[in-house]
Design a protein around this motif. Structure first.
Motif, PDB file in Angstrom:
ATOM      1  N   ALA A 709     -13.866  45.742   4.350  1.00 28.62           N
ATOM      2  CA  ALA A 709     -13.205  44.489   4.720  1.00 28.62           C
ATOM      3  C   ALA A 709     -13.106  43.559   3.518  1.00 28.62           C
ATOM      4  N   ARG A 710     -12.094  42.724   3.559  1.00 26.72           N
ATOM      5  CA  ARG A 710     -11.922  41.660   2.566  1.00 26.72           C
ATOM      6  C   ARG A 710     -11.396  40.430   3.292  1.00 26.72           C
ATOM      7  N   MET A 711     -11.718  39.258   2.760  1.00 26.37           N
ATOM      8  CA  MET A 711     -11.357  38.012   3.421  1.00 26.37           C
ATOM      9  C   MET A 711     -10.635  37.103   2.432  1.00 26.37           C
ATOM     10  N   HIS A 712      -9.575  36.464   2.903  1.00 24.01           N
ATOM     11  CA  HIS A 712      -8.795  35.535   2.080  1.00 24.01           C
ATOM     12  C   HIS A 712      -8.804  34.171   2.766  1.00 24.01           C
ATOM     13  N   VAL A 713      -9.096  33.119   2.001  1.00 30.35           N
ATOM     14  CA  VAL A 713      -9.257  31.779   2.553  1.00 30.35           C
ATOM     15  C   VAL A 713      -8.434  30.793   1.732  1.00 30.35           C
ATOM     16  N   VAL A 714      -7.596  29.990   2.405  1.00 28.13           N
ATOM     17  CA  VAL A 714      -6.816  28.959   1.736  1.00 28.13           C
ATOM     18  C   VAL A 714      -6.920  27.684   2.562  1.00 28.13           C
ATOM     19  N   GLY A 715      -7.358  26.586   1.945  1.00 36.97           N
ATOM     20  CA  GLY A 715      -7.394  25.351   2.709  1.00 36.97           C
ATOM     21  C   GLY A 715      -8.326  24.306   2.154  1.00 36.97           C
ATOM     22  N   ALA A 716      -8.510  23.263   2.974  1.00 31.71           N
ATOM     23  CA  ALA A 716      -9.214  22.063   2.531  1.00 31.71           C
ATOM     24  C   ALA A 716     -10.709  22.126   2.792  1.00 31.71           C
ATOM     25  N   VAL A 717     -11.318  23.262   2.492  1.00 32.83           N
ATOM     26  CA  VAL A 717     -12.771  23.424   2.587  1.00 32.83           C
ATOM     27  C   VAL A 717     -13.240  24.083   1.291  1.00 32.83           C
ATOM     28  N   PRO A 718     -14.233  23.517   0.596  1.00 36.50           N
ATOM     29  CA  PRO A 718     -14.657  24.056  -0.702  1.00 36.50           C
ATOM     30  C   PRO A 718     -15.391  25.391  -0.577  1.00 36.50           C
ATOM     31  N   LYS A 719     -15.492  26.095  -1.707  1.00 38.86           N
ATOM     32  CA  LYS A 719     -16.125  27.418  -1.745  1.00 38.86           C
ATOM     33  C   LYS A 719     -17.542  27.390  -1.176  1.00 38.86           C
ATOM     34  N   ALA A 720     -18.319  26.400  -1.561  1.00 37.73           N
ATOM     35  CA  ALA A 720     -19.726  26.365  -1.137  1.00 37.73           C
ATOM     36  C   ALA A 720     -19.837  26.342   0.384  1.00 37.73           C
ATOM     37  N   GLU A 721     -18.992  25.559   1.034  1.00 37.23           N
ATOM     38  CA  GLU A 721     -19.047  25.487   2.493  1.00 37.23           C
ATOM     39  C   GLU A 721     -18.578  26.787   3.122  1.00 37.23           C
ATOM     40  N   VAL A 722     -17.554  27.394   2.556  1.00 36.39           N
ATOM     41  CA  VAL A 722     -17.055  28.655   3.104  1.00 36.39           C
ATOM     42  C   VAL A 722     -18.110  29.745   2.993  1.00 36.39           C
ATOM     43  N   THR A 723     -18.669  29.918   1.806  1.00 40.08           N
ATOM     44  CA  THR A 723     -19.652  30.991   1.618  1.00 40.08           C
ATOM     45  C   THR A 723     -20.895  30.758   2.478  1.00 40.08           C
ATOM     46  N   ALA A 724     -21.316  29.505   2.618  1.00 36.64           N
ATOM     47  CA  ALA A 724     -22.466  29.223   3.486  1.00 36.64           C
ATOM     48  C   ALA A 724     -22.155  29.563   4.934  1.00 36.64           C
ATOM     49  N   SER A 725     -20.926  29.287   5.356  1.00 35.25           N
ATOM     50  CA  SER A 725     -20.553  29.541   6.754  1.00 35.25           C
ATOM     51  C   SER A 725     -20.499  31.024   7.081  1.00 35.25           C
ATOM     52  N   LEU A 726     -20.408  31.867   6.048  1.00 35.00           N
ATOM     53  CA  LEU A 726     -20.250  33.308   6.284  1.00 35.00           C
ATOM     54  C   LEU A 726     -21.583  34.068   6.290  1.00 35.00           C
ATOM     55  N   GLN A 727     -22.671  33.372   6.086  1.00 33.66           N
ATOM     56  CA  GLN A 727     -23.960  34.066   5.999  1.00 33.66           C
ATOM     57  C   GLN A 727     -24.357  34.722   7.318  1.00 33.66           C
ATOM     58  N   ARG A 728     -24.058  34.084   8.415  1.00 32.32           N
ATOM     59  CA  ARG A 728     -24.368  34.686   9.718  1.00 32.32           C
ATOM     60  C   ARG A 728     -23.568  35.975   9.922  1.00 32.32           C
ATOM     61  N   LEU A 729     -22.285  35.932   9.556  1.00 33.60           N
ATOM     62  CA  LEU A 729     -21.448  37.130   9.677  1.00 33.60           C
ATOM     63  C   LEU A 729     -21.970  38.231   8.761  1.00 33.60           C
ATOM     64  N   ALA A 730     -22.442  37.858   7.575  1.00 32.80           N
ATOM     65  CA  ALA A 730     -22.962  38.846   6.634  1.00 32.80           C
ATOM     66  C   ALA A 730     -24.164  39.583   7.210  1.00 32.80           C
ATOM     67  N   LYS A 731     -24.970  38.859   7.998  1.00 30.82           N
ATOM     68  CA  LYS A 731     -26.162  39.483   8.584  1.00 30.82           C
ATOM     69  C   LYS A 731     -25.822  40.327   9.812  1.00 30.82           C
ATOM     70  N   GLN A 732     -24.860  39.859  10.610  1.00 33.49           N
ATOM     71  CA  GLN A 732     -24.602  40.508  11.894  1.00 33.49           C
ATOM     72  C   GLN A 732     -23.585  41.647  11.819  1.00 33.49           C
ATOM     73  N   TRP A 733     -22.695  41.601  10.859  1.00 31.08           N
ATOM     74  CA  TRP A 733     -21.648  42.634  10.769  1.00 31.08           C
ATOM     75  C   TRP A 733     -22.099  43.707   9.783  1.00 31.08           C
ATOM     76  N   GLN A 734     -22.273  44.912  10.284  1.00 29.20           N
ATOM     77  CA  GLN A 734     -22.829  45.989   9.484  1.00 29.20           C
ATOM     78  C   GLN A 734     -21.807  46.560   8.510  1.00 29.20           C
ATOM     79  N   ALA A 735     -22.325  47.088   7.390  1.00 27.83           N
ATOM     80  CA  ALA A 735     -21.452  47.662   6.359  1.00 27.83           C
ATOM     81  C   ALA A 735     -20.772  48.926   6.863  1.00 27.83           C
ATOM     82  N   GLY A 736     -21.525  49.851   7.412  1.00 28.49           N
ATOM     83  CA  GLY A 736     -20.931  51.088   7.922  1.00 28.49           C
ATOM     84  C   GLY A 736     -20.514  52.036   6.817  1.00 28.49           C
ATOM     85  N   LYS A 737     -20.162  53.242   7.220  1.00 29.17           N
ATOM     86  CA  LYS A 737     -19.701  54.260   6.271  1.00 29.17           C
ATOM     87  C   LYS A 737     -18.321  54.725   6.696  1.00 29.17           C
TER      88      LYS A 737
END
Length: 958
Positions: A709-737
């Motif tokens: 997967a890859r994610m593309h983000v465009v808008g009025a929210v800075p990088k720090a807030e976006v990356t912080a908001s994705l930490q839950r998804l990073a933990k819950q969504w498995q990498a898989g093979k």
């Protein structure tokens, strides 16, 4: 017709068509121009700053400054549409729209279209409605004086260039447009039948914007000149400039180039005049291209900006949109008669309609649909609309409002539209207040006033031989269908120069103005990140409007399906929007609407995409919904059954749509039956019926992994807030093979063969010509695309358009292009041509290909280089363009400034290199030549193309 609210106009009007051949410039009534602006909270900034002044000759001029990108939108709107035409001369306003692009005294042959190719414009375009005709494009700011000069030349120095030959050729182009959009299109005559019954013969909305073939053919040069001199006068025109420019200098240019054009006669306003249906009338039509029956019902309603129009808009949306909508509950879920009910309040300047449309499932009686319609209305009468539901409908309006402001072209259209409607470009502020003031009582009141027990017009469009499905009591609709007659049109030569005395001017208009200071193109700053689960994230912070748009792309799609059970990924993607483990489908839908968010999931050949648009302040709440949809699907059995039925109906409807047939057959010829890329993403009736919910679950568990997967983000929210908001998804969504298929080389095909697919009585032949060619990653891919600009990628600058459309009038639109990804894609030429010149069209395409290398010139290269370099000024204007940039970076590993690398390729291109590429990639004997059309009249002639006897693909149906 246009809906009443206008601020969101034009956002998609200039986009490329989904099929391989585009709807080129100069289109008839453009419904995209009618998109409704929205604002639902006091936090929305409703004000668009502007300056307005009027020249002594009556020309209204509006300036709006927006310095976010080095571009300017130029919009010339004439307050004349089909409503100003005479009976017997219908289609004139739209015909005129075409003519004004062709030539003027000082622009010369090719007019604005030719200039656009040099200056890097977005492609000069226009559209005609019942009430207005507009001419618009976005250009780099250094070309602004050129555009003002050109628009003035069209208004004051044009009419002498219209000759009998030019008019004869453009008639053919417009008639091809009618064939493409109406005559060769399923249900294409519906509006014609309704409007004839809704409006008396002397009502200006009685006829269609595009007119009739007979009226178009009867038009004379004298008719054209009379029309121009009456309506194309400064006191009936609005000029809007929106973008990055100096307003003081621009005003001087406007006065210089427009000031001496003479004022015309005073033009009185047309009176508002509602349609009238004395008694309910029902019509039927056996549609050659329909495969399922369609019921349309229309009631006379109110015009744009009428106080009741706002509540009618809410009524239409409440009745039909979403799980809670009465029509969805009755017709879709309970009765299972259709997969969708479309209801809209269509409002134009003088009158409006409230229209309901249902394409029923195959074999369903429209009498049964009508009974269900009455049940749905009764359900609404009993339950009404609550304040909560009303607020839910309004909730997404702020998001749409800001979307409309992301383009200077959209802003220019809004300003022009309100100006001609009531002289107040800023009326958007009051318009939105009117929307937000609607109450539940208003909605019920307009229902009682305009719909309940009121007379209406009903049409039943049914497949050939299925009259038993039409509404009982229907009479035959009077639909004029063109007969295919070989040699019916005279040959034309639009290159004959007109002889005339040039229109005098106080200034020398013969010289095109010079460029201004070069636009400073800045590539957006791109940030990157990678989550612990392997998902890569790419972003661009953009504060122009308070929105967030993002997408999550999961590799796989069709390529990971079982070739014997195609359709799984598409069904899975659609079902992901129908509830979660925690939320019913209705609860999920309402949660999105409360945030003003849209979340769509779609499957494509190589991936599954989750696409999101929301307010920046609601980004995290919207992301939480996306996480829930992605990680906790509902797998709802009832929704799965409805989805399968919907897809089966869609497949059925594709079977007689010439463009859909052409796309499907061309894919088979390109890739072969054993390659999954040849298959329809939807599947077939057989595969859909065989797919179970377990198949979807298996695809999901095996393939929907963060590692691909890859994610593309465009808008009025800075990088720090976006990356912080994705930490839950990073933990819950498995990498898989997940193992994605390796990039595939171009499959071999036997070229130099003609294939024919028969659609009896088709009014056009759809052409697909090409062969498997290049991957995006191939070193020749971009150079070949540069070469293709002059062949068929440059719109009106291309030879295919110039010769088949402008030279012969064979087609409305034709283009060519290379497609591909990491795997090789096809080179394709696509068009819809008049049936009786099918052979002549393919012969001309063949000759253009054969001669391309030897006839390519330095001027061709200069035009290509100028366009491809200068157009970069508008390469990143919209959020969609920025998302596309991030998609390329993440998929192909390109540097963020890859556009600059491409500029170098363009700058260093030579005529010799183009000729070498053309000899390699434009060989007609390597290509497959597919025709989808009327076999009884056109198949026998195709052997004259020189590629042997044509092969009939659907011979088994004969």
């Amino acid at each position: 017709m246009k809906k009443k609210l206008l601020v969101a106009a034009v956002l998609g009007a200039m986009g490329t068509a989904a099929s391989v051949f585009p709807v080129l410039a100069h289109a008839a009534e453009d419904k995209a121009m009618a998109a409704k602006p929205n604002a639902a909270s006091a936090k929305a900034s409703l004000k668009i700053e502007y300056q307005k002044f009027t020249l002594p000759n009556g020309l209204d001029v509006i300036f709006h400054i927006d310095r976010s990108d080095p571009v300017v939108a130029v919009n010339l709107t004439a307050h004349v549409g089909s409503a100003r035409e005479k009976a017997g001369r219908t289609g004139f306003a739209h015909l005129f729209e075409h003519l004004l692009f062709l030539e003027s005294e000082n622009l010369g042959k090719g007019g604005l279209d030719k200039m656009t190719a040099r200056i890097g414009g977005s492609g000069a375009n226009g559209s005609t409605s019942q009430d207005r005709t507009n001419y618009l494009q976005t250009v780099p700011k250094d070309a602004l004086e050129k555009m003002i000069w050109a628009e003035a030349d069209k208004l004051g120095w044009f009419i002498n260039t219209v000759t009998d030959q030019v008019l004869a050729k453009e008639k053919q182009v417009v008639k091809n447009e009618k064939r493409q959009s109406v005559d060769n299109n399923p249900y294409g005559h519906t509006s014609y039948v309704i409007d004839k019954a809704m409006y008396p013969a002397d009502h200006p909305y009685n006829w269609q914007v595009i007119g009739s073939l007979e009226d178009l053919q009867n038009a004379t040069v004298d008719d054209v000149k009379e029309f121009f001199r009456r309506w194309y006068v400064p006191n009936n025109v609005t000029l809007v400039l929106a973008g990055d420019f100096d307003p003081v200098q621009a005003k001087k240019w406007v006065e210089k180039y427009f000031g001496e054009i003479k004022r015309g006669e005073e033009i009185p306003s047309l009176p508002k005049r509602a349609g009238f249906v004395k008694e309910t009338v029902k019509f039927y039509h056996e549609d050659n291209f329909a495969r399922v029956p369609a019921l349309t019902m229309a009631w006379p309603a109110v015009e744009q900006l009428h106080p009741d129009s706002y509540a009618l808009e809410v009524l239409a949306e409440y009745l039909s949109r979403g799980k809670k909508a009465p029509f969805n509950q009755v017709l879709v879920e309970d009765k299972k008669l259709t997969s969708n009910v479309s209801i809209g309040s269509q409002n134009s300047e003088l009158a409006g309609q409230f229209m309901l449309s249902v394409r029923a499932f195959d074999g369903k009686s429209l009498d049964d649909v009508a009974v269900a319609v009455n049940e749905a209305f009764a359900k609404f009468e009993k339950e009404g609309i609550s304040e909560k539901d009303l607020n839910r409908i309004k909730a997404g309006q702020e998001t749409q409002f800001y979307n409309s402001l992301s383009s200077v072209l959209g802003k220019s259209s809004q300003l022009a539209e309100y100006n001609y409607l009531n002289g107040n470009p800023a009326y958007i502020e009051q318009d939105i207040k009117n929307v937000l003031a609607v109450t539940p009582a208003d909605v019920m009141r307009v229902y009682q006033k305009y719909i309940k027990d009121k007379n209406f017009v009903a049409t039943s469009f049914v497949p050939k031989g299925k009259l038993n499905l039409a509404l009982t009591g229907s009479t035959k609709a009077e639909v004029v269908e063109e007969k295919i007659v070989q040699g019916a049109e005279d040959a034309v030569d639009p290159n004959i120069n007109a002889t005339y005395t040039k229109t005098p001017s106080k200034i020398d208009r013969s010289k095109e103005p010079a460029y201004g200071a070069a636009a400073d193109v800045k590539v957006p700053a791109v940030w990157e990140s990678k989550l612990a689960n392997g998902m890569r994230v790419y972003g661009i912070e953009n504060k122009e409007v308070p929105l967030m748009q993002f997408e999550i792309v999961v590799g796989g799609g069709l390529l990971l399906e079982d070739i014997n059970k195609v359709g799984v990924s598409n069904l899975m993607a659609r079902l992901m929007t129908k509830g979660t483990a925690k939320k019913t489908p209705q609860e999920l839908e309402e949660a999105m609407q409360q945030l003003g968010a849209s979340i769509n999931v779609s499957a494509r050949t190589e991936d599954v995409r989750i696409s999101v648009n929301t307010l920046a302040r609601n980004y995290q709440a919207t992301l939480a919904l996306v996480e829930e949809m992605l990680l906790q699907p509902r797998w709802d059995e009832k929704e799965f059954a409805l989805m399968k039925q919907s897809v089966l109906s869609q497949i059925r409807q594709q079977e007689a749509n010439p463009n859909a047939v052409a796309g499907a057959q061309f894919s088979k010829l390109m890739y072969g039956q054993n390659n999954i890329r040849s298959r329809n993403q939807l599947g077939t009736a057989e595969t859909i019926n065989a797919i179970s919910l377990d198949d979807l679950k298996a695809y999901y568990s095996k393939n929907m992994a963060a590692s691909v997967a890859r994610m593309h983000v465009v808008g009025a929210v800075p990088k720090a807030e976006v990356t912080a908001s994705l930490q839950r998804l990073a933990k819950q969504w498995q990498a898989g093979k997940v193992v994605l298929p390796a990039p595939a080389a171009a499959p071999s095909v036997i070229g130099g063969k003609v294939y024919f697919y028969d659609i009896p009585d088709a009014k056009q032949s759809v052409l697909r010509i090409g062969y498997p060619a290049l991957a995006v990653t191939d070193k020749d891919y971009y150079p070949a695309s540069v070469m293709n600009y002059i062949l068929g990628g440059g719109g009106f600058a291309s030879r295919l358009t110039q010769e088949l459309r402008e030279g012969k009038g064979y087609t409305y639109g034709i283009n060519s292009g290379f497609s591909g990804s990491k795997s090789a894609g096809a080179f394709t030429i696509g068009s819809g041509v008049r049936s009786n010149v099918t052979l002549e069209s393919t012969q001309l395409v063949k000759k253009i290909l054969q001669d391309f290398a030897t006839t390519y010139t330095k001027d061709d290269l200069a035009t290509t280089q100028s366009f491809m370099i200068k157009s970069n000024a508008r390469a990143f204007e919209t959020a969609g363009a920025k998302l596309g940039m991030l998609d390329n970076i993440s998929e192909y590993g390109w540097k963020p400034n890859y556009v600059k690398d491409r500029e170098q390729i363009v700058k260093t291109m030579t005529v010799e290199k183009i000729k070498s590429l053309a000899q390699t990639y434009f060989d007609p004997s390597r290509m497959v030549w597919l025709v989808v059309g009327d076999a009884k009249t056109q198949l026998p002639r195709m052997k004259e193309l020189g590629f042997g006897e044509p092969i009939l693909l659907n011979a088994e149906t004969k």
